[in-house]
Design an enzyme around this catalytic site. Structure first.
Site, mmCIF file in Angstrom:
data_model
loop_
_atom_site.group_PDB
_atom_site.id
_atom_site.type_symbol
_atom_site.label_atom_id
_atom_site.label_comp_id
_atom_site.label_asym_id
_atom_site.label_seq_id
_atom_site.Cartn_x
_atom_site.Cartn_y
_atom_site.Cartn_z
ATOM 1 N N SER A 135 -36.885 8.799 -2.412
ATOM 2 C CA SER A 135 -37.507 9.668 -3.408
ATOM 3 C C SER A 135 -36.459 10.582 -4.053
ATOM 4 O O SER A 135 -35.571 10.087 -4.741
ATOM 5 C CB SER A 135 -38.666 10.446 -2.769
ATOM 6 O OG SER A 135 -39.495 11.022 -3.743
ATOM 7 N N HIS A 171 -41.578 5.584 -6.140
ATOM 8 C CA HIS A 171 -43.037 5.553 -5.928
ATOM 9 C C HIS A 171 -43.739 4.942 -7.140
ATOM 10 O O HIS A 171 -44.772 5.416 -7.593
ATOM 11 C CB HIS A 171 -43.570 6.959 -5.655
ATOM 12 C CG HIS A 171 -42.812 7.699 -4.595
ATOM 13 N ND1 HIS A 171 -42.592 7.172 -3.340
ATOM 14 C CD2 HIS A 171 -42.192 8.916 -4.601
ATOM 15 C CE1 HIS A 171 -41.897 8.041 -2.620
ATOM 16 N NE2 HIS A 171 -41.632 9.097 -3.368
#
Length: 245
Positions: A135, A171
């Site tokens: 991330s 994501h």
């Protein structure tokens, strides 16, 4: 032995839950891949950097629990409220893998720059320490991407370290704001060609070149998002190699 070339693992993956709460984790196969690429031997040294969430003690406890009983020798570098090691450069250069956790990518790179980590981590990368993360720990190595650093509505971020001359989208399949914002940023030139990952997918870079995508589950993909000569946005699927484990 260090990695044969400067290597980065930029991912939307990392740990699996053991099912007994959010902090009961086990390492996913991306860490074995990192150790393999680092040519680390039987006891890989891995250092965790958690500045994207302010070095939260609960995260550190979960990480040490996750690696307990494995072949990995875990350490961490904290910068809040002050560095926890006397010589940051020496500690990081002694690692096989440096893993960066998720959170606020804007805060992450700002704190790193204050403490001189931009230069130290670049030296580690060039020396063959495998750099990786999830991330925010993926976006940081790139030009930028989409971030929730400034609030729940995703916004553009273009102040990454830029060692990888691409945008990065994380994501991609699990957060509905991600894909349209990445397409918009590539379409209007805010980001260059951008590499994106579904949850469970990681990208392997040797130097500045993307050499493969990997996955810890079935049914997920990586993507390259680019702008064509006529200004439209094209998304190309990159099929990942499934990692064992």
């Amino acid at each position: 032995m260090p990695a044969s070339e400067p290597t980065i693992l930029a991912t939307s993956m990392g740990f699996f839950s053991r099912g007994r709460g959010p902090y009961d984790l086990r390492p996913g196969p991306i860490f074995d891949l990192g150790a393999e690429l680092a040519q680390a031997g039987p006891e890989p040294r891995i250092c965790y950097l958690g500045q994207a969430v302010g070095d939260q003690p609960t995260n550190l406890t979960a990480l040490y629990g996750a690696f307990a009983g494995t072949r990995f020798r875990l350490s961490h570098l904290a910068l809040f409220p002050m560095p926890n090691v006397d010589d940051i450069r020496a500690h990081l250069l002694a690692q096989d893998v440096i893993w960066v956790g998720g959170g606020s990518v804007a805060n992450l790179v700002a704190v790193w720059r204050v403490h001189g980590l931009e230069e130290i981590l670049h030296e580690c990368w060039q020396a063959g320490v495998v750099l990786g993360g999830v991330s925010a720990g993926s976006i940081c190595w790139h030009v930028g991407g989409a971030t929730d650093s400034f609030g729940p509505r995703l916004r553009p971020f273009t102040d990454g370290l830029g060692w990888l001359p691409y945008g990065n989208g994380v994501h991609y399949d699990s957060e509905e704001q991600r894909r349209p914002l990445i397409h918009r940023m590539v379409g209007d030139g805010t980001l260059p060609v951008t590499h994106c990952t579904d949850d469970g997918v990681g990208l392997v870079y040797r130097g500045e070149k993307l050499v493969e995508a990997v996955a810890d589950r079935e049914g997920v993909s990586a993507y390259e998002v680019s702008r064509t000569a006529d200004g439209t946005v094209r998304e190309t699927v990159i099929t990942p190699r499934r990692l064992a484990g």
